[in-house]
Design a protein around this motif. Structure first.
Motif, PDB file in Angstrom:
ATOM      1  N   LEU A  19       0.862  -1.179   0.000  1.00 27.01           N
ATOM      2  CA  LEU A  19       0.000   0.000   0.000  1.00 27.01           C
ATOM      3  C   LEU A  19       0.898   1.228   0.000  1.00 27.01           C
ATOM      4  CD1 LEU A  19      -2.612  -1.201   2.658  1.00 27.01           C
ATOM      5  CD2 LEU A  19      -2.795  -1.308   0.170  1.00 27.01           C
ATOM      6  N   GLY A  20       0.857   2.001  -1.091  1.00 25.11           N
ATOM      7  CA  GLY A  20       1.780   3.107  -1.260  1.00 25.11           C
ATOM      8  C   GLY A  20       1.726   4.162  -0.175  1.00 25.11           C
ATOM      9  N   GLN A  21       0.602   4.266   0.524  1.00 23.48           N
ATOM     10  CA  GLN A  21       0.472   5.302   1.547  1.00 23.48           C
ATOM     11  C   GLN A  21       0.558   4.739   2.960  1.00 23.48           C
ATOM     12  OE1 GLN A  21      -2.425   8.487   0.535  1.00 23.48           O
ATOM     13  NE2 GLN A  21      -3.036   7.190  -1.157  1.00 23.48           N
ATOM     14  N   LYS A  22       0.948   3.472   3.086  1.00 25.19           N
ATOM     15  CA  LYS A  22       1.088   2.867   4.411  1.00 25.19           C
ATOM     16  C   LYS A  22       2.411   2.109   4.480  1.00 25.19           C
ATOM     17  CE  LYS A  22      -3.880   2.279   5.266  1.00 25.19           C
ATOM     18  NZ  LYS A  22      -3.963   3.242   6.365  1.00 25.19           N
ATOM     19  N   ASN A  23       3.062   2.189   5.647  1.00 27.47           N
ATOM     20  CA  ASN A  23       4.332   1.490   5.834  1.00 27.47           C
ATOM     21  C   ASN A  23       4.092   0.071   6.324  1.00 27.47           C
ATOM     22  OD1 ASN A  23       5.908   3.749   5.177  1.00 27.47           O
ATOM     23  ND2 ASN A  23       5.754   4.535   7.254  1.00 27.47           N
ATOM     24  N   GLN A  24       4.840  -0.888   5.782  1.00 23.89           N
ATOM     25  CA  GLN A  24       4.821  -2.241   6.331  1.00 23.89           C
ATOM     26  C   GLN A  24       6.089  -2.508   7.138  1.00 23.89           C
ATOM     27  OE1 GLN A  24       5.188  -5.454   3.545  1.00 23.89           O
ATOM     28  NE2 GLN A  24       6.515  -4.313   2.157  1.00 23.89           N
ATOM     29  N   LEU A  25       7.133  -1.691   6.903  1.00 19.09           N
ATOM     30  CA  LEU A  25       8.376  -1.824   7.657  1.00 19.09           C
ATOM     31  C   LEU A  25       8.299  -0.988   8.932  1.00 19.09           C
ATOM     32  CD1 LEU A  25      10.962  -1.560   4.725  1.00 19.09           C
ATOM     33  CD2 LEU A  25       9.841  -3.597   5.635  1.00 19.09           C
ATOM     34  N   TRP A  26       9.177  -1.303   9.872  1.00 19.21           N
ATOM     35  CA  TRP A  26       9.151  -0.600  11.160  1.00 19.21           C
ATOM     36  C   TRP A  26       9.833   0.758  11.024  1.00 19.21           C
ATOM     37  CZ3 TRP A  26       9.042  -5.760  10.580  1.00 19.21           C
ATOM     38  CH2 TRP A  26       8.087  -6.461  11.322  1.00 19.21           C
ATOM     39  N   TRP A  27       9.149   1.790  11.476  1.00 21.85           N
ATOM     40  CA  TRP A  27       9.542   3.189  11.274  1.00 21.85           C
ATOM     41  C   TRP A  27      10.889   3.529  11.916  1.00 21.85           C
ATOM     42  CZ3 TRP A  27       8.191   6.707   7.974  1.00 21.85           C
ATOM     43  CH2 TRP A  27       8.357   8.061   8.230  1.00 21.85           C
ATOM     44  N   ASP A  28      11.148   2.988  13.100  1.00 19.52           N
ATOM     45  CA  ASP A  28      12.355   3.360  13.839  1.00 19.52           C
ATOM     46  C   ASP A  28      13.523   2.405  13.618  1.00 19.52           C
ATOM     47  OD1 ASP A  28      11.423   5.719  15.179  1.00 19.52           O
ATOM     48  OD2 ASP A  28      10.156   4.430  16.406  1.00 19.52           O
ATOM     49  N   LEU A  29      13.349   1.413  12.780  1.00 18.23           N
ATOM     50  CA  LEU A  29      14.432   0.451  12.519  1.00 18.23           C
ATOM     51  C   LEU A  29      15.010   0.646  11.114  1.00 18.23           C
ATOM     52  CD1 LEU A  29      12.964  -2.919  13.877  1.00 18.23           C
ATOM     53  CD2 LEU A  29      14.585  -1.390  15.014  1.00 18.23           C
ATOM     54  N   PRO A  30      16.273   0.320  10.930  1.00 15.24           N
ATOM     55  CA  PRO A  30      16.802   0.270   9.560  1.00 15.24           C
ATOM     56  C   PRO A  30      16.072  -0.826   8.788  1.00 15.24           C
ATOM     57  CG  PRO A  30      18.577   0.245  11.186  1.00 15.24           C
ATOM     58  CD  PRO A  30      17.301   0.026  11.940  1.00 15.24           C
ATOM     59  N   ALA A  31      15.964  -0.648   7.482  1.00 12.64           N
ATOM     60  CA  ALA A  31      15.255  -1.640   6.674  1.00 12.64           C
ATOM     61  C   ALA A  31      15.877  -3.021   6.805  1.00 12.64           C
ATOM     62  CB  ALA A  31      15.252  -1.198   5.215  1.00 12.64           C
ATOM     63  N   ALA A  32      17.210  -3.095   6.944  1.00  8.41           N
ATOM     64  CA  ALA A  32      17.886  -4.393   7.051  1.00  8.41           C
ATOM     65  C   ALA A  32      17.374  -5.176   8.253  1.00  8.41           C
ATOM     66  CB  ALA A  32      19.393  -4.188   7.158  1.00  8.41           C
ATOM     67  N   ASP A  33      17.124  -4.493   9.386  1.00  7.88           N
ATOM     68  CA  ASP A  33      16.597  -5.166  10.581  1.00  7.88           C
ATOM     69  C   ASP A  33      15.155  -5.636  10.346  1.00  7.88           C
ATOM     70  OD1 ASP A  33      18.983  -4.682  11.777  1.00  7.88           O
ATOM     71  OD2 ASP A  33      18.271  -3.074  13.096  1.00  7.88           O
ATOM     72  N   SER A  34      14.369  -4.796   9.653  1.00  6.86           N
ATOM     73  CA  SER A  34      12.988  -5.195   9.344  1.00  6.86           C
ATOM     74  C   SER A  34      12.963  -6.427   8.453  1.00  6.86           C
ATOM     75  CB  SER A  34      12.248  -4.042   8.650  1.00  6.86           C
ATOM     76  OG  SER A  34      12.044  -2.954   9.527  1.00  6.86           O
ATOM     77  N   TYR A  35      13.874  -6.501   7.492  1.00  9.53           N
ATOM     78  CA  TYR A  35      13.924  -7.655   6.601  1.00  9.53           C
ATOM     79  C   TYR A  35      14.288  -8.915   7.377  1.00  9.53           C
ATOM     80  CZ  TYR A  35      14.149  -4.028   2.997  1.00  9.53           C
ATOM     81  OH  TYR A  35      13.894  -2.937   2.213  1.00  9.53           O
ATOM     82  N   ASP A  36      15.160  -8.763   8.374  1.00 10.28           N
ATOM     83  CA  ASP A  36      15.546  -9.909   9.199  1.00 10.28           C
ATOM     84  C   ASP A  36      14.328 -10.447   9.948  1.00 10.28           C
ATOM     85  OD1 ASP A  36      17.560 -11.692  10.119  1.00 10.28           O
ATOM     86  OD2 ASP A  36      17.591 -10.641  12.037  1.00 10.28           O
ATOM     87  N   LEU A  37      13.509  -9.527  10.486  1.00 17.23           N
ATOM     88  CA  LEU A  37      12.287  -9.941  11.188  1.00 17.23           C
ATOM     89  C   LEU A  37      11.279 -10.567  10.232  1.00 17.23           C
ATOM     90  CD1 LEU A  37      11.756  -6.872  13.561  1.00 17.23           C
ATOM     91  CD2 LEU A  37      12.455  -9.168  14.229  1.00 17.23           C
ATOM     92  N   LEU A  38      11.124  -9.951   9.052  1.00 19.84           N
ATOM     93  CA  LEU A  38      10.187 -10.507   8.067  1.00 19.84           C
ATOM     94  C   LEU A  38      10.629 -11.889   7.606  1.00 19.84           C
ATOM     95  CD1 LEU A  38       9.440  -7.357   5.849  1.00 19.84           C
ATOM     96  CD2 LEU A  38       7.858  -8.526   7.398  1.00 19.84           C
ATOM     97  N   GLY A  39      11.938 -12.077   7.488  1.00 20.42           N
ATOM     98  CA  GLY A  39      12.453 -13.391   7.102  1.00 20.42           C
ATOM     99  C   GLY A  39      12.062 -14.464   8.100  1.00 20.42           C
ATOM    100  N   LYS A  40      12.093 -14.109   9.387  1.00 17.42           N
ATOM    101  CA  LYS A  40      11.699 -15.070  10.427  1.00 17.42           C
ATOM    102  C   LYS A  40      10.194 -15.320  10.393  1.00 17.42           C
ATOM    103  CE  LYS A  40      15.577 -13.899  13.447  1.00 17.42           C
ATOM    104  NZ  LYS A  40      16.015 -13.282  14.714  1.00 17.42           N
TER     105      LYS A  40
END
Length: 336
Positions: A103-124
């Motif tokens: 959704l272009g107007q909504k974030n799915q990643l965590w706002w206060d984390l670097p994207a790399a950390d969010s990807y690690d969580l999503l991977g799990k």
């Protein structure tokens, strides 16, 4: 093979009418007037695997509602939907691992984390192999040209950089069905072009089934081979992108400034007249007429600045709807 199939899929909302004033508001606690709004009228669709479908329409037409129904974020009021053989509203883990919605107007990643950390969580969450996930992130980031931003807090990135990170997150688990809702909204031209080219290469290589909504015709024309036009919750056009563009005349906004204003009135076109002394002109024209207009005015005075812009996509849709209404109207009937 069919990836997405709906049968009379419908979504309605019930809201309350609030009267003005404190006393009326208090009365409304006991006797509320309800209003029924149908966001999506009965819709029957069939989308083949690997097909890229552009879903367009004006604001509030029902585009996002349809995507949310197909991804299971909301439940239908009536009718049914099947995506990869699953009922979306059930939100089964096996289903969620095979789709993705951006959704272009909504974030799915965590706002206060670097994207790399969010990807690690999503991977799990998706139960992905960590090493393969890191390699996939690195490959996607390189394709999007955002490797240097992977370890920067999401909130510190520009809008274009954030959208690139969101796209990587949406593609992390290699979904078979991808729902993209306004992926280039609000971005500058460079970011829009980068994301369009990336998505074009990605869908060509991976062949996921894609439904893409956008207010930019460039997104649709580059990526989609089928177009659905939705108006007031109903599909009013289903066909090839080229067929739609052939029926909706291409128009552009032409703006220019004279170095020396014309000394006399100019009759450039039957519907375009430039008064003597005019220094700046801005007008909407069929794209086919712009070259002739520029040729005519440059014979009178050199032009200091030229700007050509695509008209708002909603204007193209409105024009198409007007043409379609006129074509459908019986002979002798008045149209409005």
């Amino acid at each position: 093979m069919v990836s997405i199939e709906t049968q009379e899929l419908t979504r309605s909302y019930e809201t309350y009418k609030k009267a003005e004033g404190l006393w009326k508001s208090i009365e409304g606690l006991w006797a509320r007037e309800t209003l029924q709004k149908t966001a999506l009228h009965p819709t029957t669709l069939r989308i083949e695997s690997g097909q890229i479908v552009g879903l367009v329409g004006s604001n509030g037409a029902g585009k996002t509602t349809l995507l949310k129904l197909l991804s299971g974020l909301i439940h239908p009021t009536s009718g049914s939907a099947k995506v990869l053989g699953f009922e979306p509203a059930s939100r089964k883990p096996d289903f969620l691992k095979r789709i993705s919605i951006l959704l272009g107007q909504k974030n799915q990643l965590w706002w206060d984390l670097p994207a790399a950390d969010s990807y690690d969580l999503l991977g799990k969450i998706y139960e992905l192999d960590r090493n393969k996930t890191k390699k996939r992130v690195a490959d996607l980031a390189q394709m999007l040209g955002c490797t240097a931003q992977l370890n920067v807090q999401l909130r510190r990135l520009s809008l274009g950089e954030r959208m690139k990170m969101e796209i990587i997150g949406a593609l992390l688990h290699e979904p078979e069905v991808l729902f993209l809702d306004e992926p280039t909204i609000g971005l500058d031209i460079i970011s829009q072009t980068t994301i369009r080219e990336f998505l074009a290469d990605y869908v060509k290589e991976r062949r996921p089934t894609v439904i893409l909504t956008s207010h930019y015709m460039d997104d649709i024309s580059l990526l989609a081979d089928r177009l659905l036009l939705i108006s007031q919750g109903q599909i009013v056009f289903d066909g090839a992108v080229d067929d739609f563009m052939a029926r909706a005349e291409s128009r552009q906004t032409l703006s220019f400034k004279f170095m020396q204003p014309p000394e006399v009135d100019l009759d450039v076109l039957p519907n375009l007249k430039i008064a003597a002394g005019t220094r700046a002109v801005s007008t909407e024209l069929p794209a086919s007429e712009i070259g002739e207009v520029l040729k005519t005015v440059m014979q009178v005075s050199p032009i200091q600045e030229i700007k050509i812009e695509e008209v708002e996509f909603e204007d193209v849709i409105r024009q198409f709807m007007q043409q379609d209404t006129q074509l459908r109207a019986p002979r002798g009937a008045a149209t409005t």
